[in-house]
Design an enzyme around this catalytic site. Structure first.
Site, PDB file in Angstrom:
ATOM      1  N   GLY A  70     -11.279  76.562  87.837  1.00  0.00           N
ATOM      2  CA  GLY A  70     -11.936  76.576  89.138  1.00  0.00           C
ATOM      3  C   GLY A  70     -11.185  75.686  90.108  1.00  0.00           C
ATOM      4  N   GLN A  94     -10.244  70.298  97.362  1.00  0.00           N
ATOM      5  CA  GLN A  94      -9.242  69.768  96.422  1.00  0.00           C
ATOM      6  C   GLN A  94      -7.805  69.992  96.898  1.00  0.00           C
ATOM      7  OE1 GLN A  94     -11.304  71.682  92.834  1.00  0.00           O
ATOM      8  NE2 GLN A  94     -10.514  69.799  91.938  1.00  0.00           N
ATOM      9  N   CYS A 100     -11.758  67.783  85.588  1.00  0.00           N
ATOM     10  CA  CYS A 100     -11.561  68.113  86.996  1.00  0.00           C
ATOM     11  C   CYS A 100     -10.092  67.917  87.332  1.00  0.00           C
ATOM     12  CB  CYS A 100     -12.431  67.214  87.876  1.00  0.00           C
ATOM     13  SG  CYS A 100     -12.285  67.582  89.633  1.00  0.00           S
ATOM     14  N   LEU A 101      -9.527  68.892  88.041  1.00  0.00           N
ATOM     15  CA  LEU A 101      -8.101  68.806  88.401  1.00  0.00           C
ATOM     16  C   LEU A 101      -7.839  67.622  89.336  1.00  0.00           C
ATOM     17  CD1 LEU A 101      -7.405  72.615  88.898  1.00  0.00           C
ATOM     18  CD2 LEU A 101      -6.627  71.182  87.003  1.00  0.00           C
ATOM     19  N   HIS A 107     -20.227  72.742  89.324  1.00  0.00           N
ATOM     20  CA  HIS A 107     -19.144  71.754  89.491  1.00  0.00           C
ATOM     21  C   HIS A 107     -18.419  71.995  90.820  1.00  0.00           C
ATOM     22  CE1 HIS A 107     -15.530  69.456  87.752  1.00  0.00           C
ATOM     23  NE2 HIS A 107     -15.012  70.077  88.799  1.00  0.00           N
ATOM     24  N   GLU A 108     -18.122  73.277  91.110  1.00  0.00           N
ATOM     25  CA  GLU A 108     -17.382  73.609  92.345  1.00  0.00           C
ATOM     26  C   GLU A 108     -18.249  73.409  93.590  1.00  0.00           C
ATOM     27  OE1 GLU A 108     -14.406  73.728  91.900  1.00  0.00           O
ATOM     28  OE2 GLU A 108     -14.315  74.344  89.801  1.00  0.00           O
ATOM     29  N   HIS A 151     -18.281  69.905  94.649  1.00  0.00           N
ATOM     30  CA  HIS A 151     -17.072  69.532  95.413  1.00  0.00           C
ATOM     31  C   HIS A 151     -17.286  69.774  96.909  1.00  0.00           C
ATOM     32  CE1 HIS A 151     -13.866  68.330  92.682  1.00  0.00           C
ATOM     33  NE2 HIS A 151     -14.062  69.373  91.895  1.00  0.00           N
TER      34      HIS A 151
HETATM   35  O1  GNR Z   1     -10.356  73.385  85.142  1.00  0.00           O
HETATM   36  C1  GNR Z   1     -11.510  72.954  85.130  1.00  0.00           C
HETATM   37  N1  GNR Z   1     -12.233  72.972  83.981  1.00  0.00           N
HETATM   38  C2  GNR Z   1     -13.588  72.693  83.916  1.00  0.00           C
HETATM   39  C3  GNR Z   1     -14.150  72.499  82.662  1.00  0.00           C
HETATM   40  C4  GNR Z   1     -15.500  72.246  82.547  1.00  0.00           C
HETATM   41  C5  GNR Z   1     -16.288  72.192  83.669  1.00  0.00           C
HETATM   42  C6  GNR Z   1     -15.746  72.372  84.916  1.00  0.00           C
HETATM   43  C7  GNR Z   1     -14.407  72.637  85.045  1.00  0.00           C
HETATM   44  S1  GNR Z   1     -13.722  72.889  86.612  1.00  0.00           S
HETATM   45  C8  GNR Z   1     -12.082  72.356  86.366  1.00  0.00           C
HETATM   46  C9  GNR Z   1     -11.238  72.639  87.590  1.00  0.00           C
HETATM   47  C10 GNR Z   1     -11.742  71.810  88.743  1.00  0.00           C
HETATM   48  O2  GNR Z   1     -11.531  70.639  88.898  1.00  0.00           O
HETATM   49  N2  GNR Z   1     -12.492  72.429  89.622  1.00  0.00           N
HETATM   50  O3  GNR Z   1     -13.025  71.750  90.650  1.00  0.00           O
HETATM   51 NI    NI Z   2     -13.254  69.695  89.956  1.00  0.00          NI
END
Ligand code: GNR
Ligand code: NI
Length: 174
Positions: free
Chosen positions: A49, A54, A97-98, A139-140, A143
């Site tokens: 995601g 980001q 999270c990236l 999660h997204e 953000h």
């Molecule tokens: O790559 C991602 N893996 C992930 C694993 C578990 C829960 C959420 C994620 S999202 C993350 C990529 C990211 O930072 N998206 O904002």
């Molecule tokens: Ni993230």
């Protein structure tokens, strides 16, 4: 062949990650290009995601692909997403999270959600998601509201990870 450009992913403690993103007024070519660039950036990372903030764009847009490795790619684009229902049932996933590289912790969230959004053609959708897709959507969406998964951890853990990345940023001279 579509022209896609990989963008740089912003890492904590950059304050841009704490900003609230603005609704997208029209799904035009610029937004389509942005979505393509975000998918390119997400696949290259690799991640499942990526939210616009980001890559430093403060717009309410995220992309994701939760297909399994052996399956074909299933890119999804969510514009102006809104959660319209969350289950009472919770589930725990190990999240990453990236923008917080190589840090993983378990987070508890609603196990299922309904989300309303526009796709990259401007078409409205409402889907019900569970499992990894539900976790990823939440999660997204966080953000887009300046929230990170470490906000769900203890202050001790959050402070520890913030300190590590603040030190790193100073070393690199950011
Ligand atoms: O790559 C991602 N893996 C992930 C694993 C578990 C829960 C959420 C994620 S999202 C993350 C990529 C990211 O930072 N998206 O904002
Ligand atoms: Ni993230």
């Amino acid at each position: 062949m579509k022209r896609m450009t990989k963008r740089d992913i912003i890492i904590i403690p950059d304050p841009v990650l704490r900003k609230v993103c603005e609704p997208i007024v029209s799904v035009d070519d610029e937004i389509k290009r942005l979505a393509d660039d975000m998918l390119e950036t997400m696949y290259a990372a690799p991640g499942i995601g990526l939210a616009a903030s980001q890559i430093g764009v403060l717009k309410r847009l995220f992309v994701l692909d939760v297909s399994k490795e052996e399956e074909s790619e299933a890119p999804m684009v969510f514009i102006n997403p809104q959660i319209t229902w969350s289950s009472d049932e919770l589930s725990v996933y190990q999240e990453g999270c990236l923008s917080i590289p190589e840090y993983y912790e378990e987070v508890e969230r609603p196990a299922a959600v309904k989300v309303q959004y526009l796709d990259q053609t401007g078409k409205e959708h409402e889907i019900e998601a569970d499992g990894l897709l539900a976790t990823c959507i939440q999660h997204e969406l966080d953000h887009l509201n300046g929230k990170l998964f470490i906000d769900y951890l203890s202050k001790l853990k959050r402070d520890r990870v913030m300190k590590k990345f603040t030190k790193q940023a100073k070393l690199v001279g950011k």
